[in-house]
Design a protein around this motif. Sequence first.
Motif, PDB file in Angstrom:
ATOM      1  N   TRP A 139     -65.567  72.961   5.251  1.00 15.44           N
ATOM      2  CA  TRP A 139     -64.316  73.441   4.654  1.00 15.44           C
ATOM      3  C   TRP A 139     -64.576  73.754   3.188  1.00 15.44           C
ATOM      4  O   TRP A 139     -65.158  72.921   2.467  1.00 15.44           O
ATOM      5  N   TYR A 140     -64.088  74.921   2.770  1.00 16.13           N
ATOM      6  CA  TYR A 140     -64.399  75.431   1.441  1.00 16.13           C
ATOM      7  C   TYR A 140     -63.207  75.202   0.491  1.00 16.13           C
ATOM      8  O   TYR A 140     -62.098  75.705   0.734  1.00 16.13           O
ATOM      9  N   ALA A 143     -60.562  77.911  -0.691  1.00 22.41           N
ATOM     10  CA  ALA A 143     -59.620  78.365   0.347  1.00 22.41           C
ATOM     11  C   ALA A 143     -58.575  77.293   0.633  1.00 22.41           C
ATOM     12  O   ALA A 143     -57.394  77.600   0.851  1.00 22.41           O
ATOM     13  N   GLN A 147     -54.833  78.351   0.187  1.00 23.92           N
ATOM     14  CA  GLN A 147     -54.019  78.542   1.401  1.00 23.92           C
ATOM     15  C   GLN A 147     -53.159  77.331   1.752  1.00 23.92           C
ATOM     16  O   GLN A 147     -52.149  77.467   2.409  1.00 23.92           O
ATOM     17  N   HIS A 205     -63.430  68.699   1.833  1.00 25.27           N
ATOM     18  CA  HIS A 205     -63.776  70.085   1.493  1.00 25.27           C
ATOM     19  C   HIS A 205     -64.666  70.090   0.253  1.00 25.27           C
ATOM     20  O   HIS A 205     -64.636  69.156  -0.558  1.00 25.27           O
ATOM     21  N   GLU A 227     -69.496  83.478   4.486  1.00 26.75           N
ATOM     22  CA  GLU A 227     -68.448  83.086   5.427  1.00 26.75           C
ATOM     23  C   GLU A 227     -69.072  82.914   6.806  1.00 26.75           C
ATOM     24  O   GLU A 227     -69.871  83.755   7.244  1.00 26.75           O
ATOM     25  N   GLU A 236     -61.414  82.911  -1.738  1.00 28.60           N
ATOM     26  CA  GLU A 236     -60.238  82.059  -1.534  1.00 28.60           C
ATOM     27  C   GLU A 236     -59.652  82.172  -0.125  1.00 28.60           C
ATOM     28  O   GLU A 236     -58.782  81.392   0.243  1.00 28.60           O
ATOM     29  N   ASP A 237     -60.108  83.177   0.617  1.00 23.47           N
ATOM     30  CA  ASP A 237     -59.616  83.312   1.994  1.00 23.47           C
ATOM     31  C   ASP A 237     -60.657  82.830   3.015  1.00 23.47           C
ATOM     32  O   ASP A 237     -60.541  83.092   4.206  1.00 23.47           O
ATOM     33  N   THR A 238     -61.691  82.127   2.536  1.00 19.24           N
ATOM     34  CA  THR A 238     -62.785  81.708   3.430  1.00 19.24           C
ATOM     35  C   THR A 238     -62.691  80.214   3.702  1.00 19.24           C
ATOM     36  O   THR A 238     -63.180  79.401   2.918  1.00 19.24           O
ATOM     37  N   TRP A 239     -62.085  79.860   4.821  1.00 24.48           N
ATOM     38  CA  TRP A 239     -61.935  78.418   5.108  1.00 24.48           C
ATOM     39  C   TRP A 239     -63.280  77.802   5.477  1.00 24.48           C
ATOM     40  O   TRP A 239     -63.612  76.704   5.053  1.00 24.48           O
TER      41      TRP A 239
END
Length: 248
Positions: A139-140, A143, A147, A205, A227, A236-239
Amino acid sequence: MTPVFDTYSAYYDLLYRDKDYVAEVAYIDELLNRYGKDVNDLLEFGSGTGIHGKLLAMKNYKVTGIELSQKMSDRAEKLEGFTSQQGDIRRVKLERTFDAVYSLFHVMSYQTSNADFSSAISNAAAHLLSGGLFVFDFWYSPAVYAQKPEVRVKRMGSEQVSITRVAEPEIYPNENRIDVHYTVFAEEMPSQRHQVFSEVHPMRHFSLPEIDLFAESAGFERIGAEEFLSGEEPGEDTWGVCVILRKS
Ligand SMILES: C[S@@+](CC[C@H](N)C(=O)[O-])C[C@H]1O[C@@H](n2cnc3c(N)ncnc32)[C@H](O)[C@@H]1O
């Protein structure tokens, strides 16, 4: 409340029937070829019900899986080229080395304390020769902050059972940790017998500088970060980010 992945194991494969393990294995195969040379003998950390291991064995890799939950490990199909055994990735000692270690579907994020994560990454290094690879996803943090985890409901069904899983996150901002409280409602068919159980999955994370610090102190250098699956640059959109570490 049951231990993590204990009761859950009975429904794991059904719950993740929509997960594209074939595409993931093609991706890992490509990464191992891109960053490694003659990689064949693999150690899997957190092998679960053995699906990645089985599919990699079908691509002629030799895979040794280590899985904390005996019940998850028992569900793994035994076939030539893949074995699964109960063990803890933080401390198992196989007294041999492999060409590469891999760990998929956030297994490393289950190592929530610095001590646990550090033990697992050092143990990967202990099972590699110089130049060996350690590939894992996690988990990044960017993100997770952007999110924010939210309550999710997942429904899956087969002819034998219908499942509803509710995932409720509890955020610990000062520990880089989210405790995911799962409640699973299972209805067996045709008896309509119900089972309800709960498990808490604590998830850590990480940022890339944090990963680098752990990696360097375990004797690795990071040679890739992207990713998971898409190969895009993390943002920021890369879980789920996948890193490729090489033992120095
Ligand atoms: C989300 S599942 C992923 C399983 C499998 N890699 C997959 O992709 O289906 C996480 C797995 O990591 C295992 N795990 C977590 N911590 C572990 C540890 N310290 N040692 C071995 N396995 C561990 C859990 O028991 C669970 O099976």
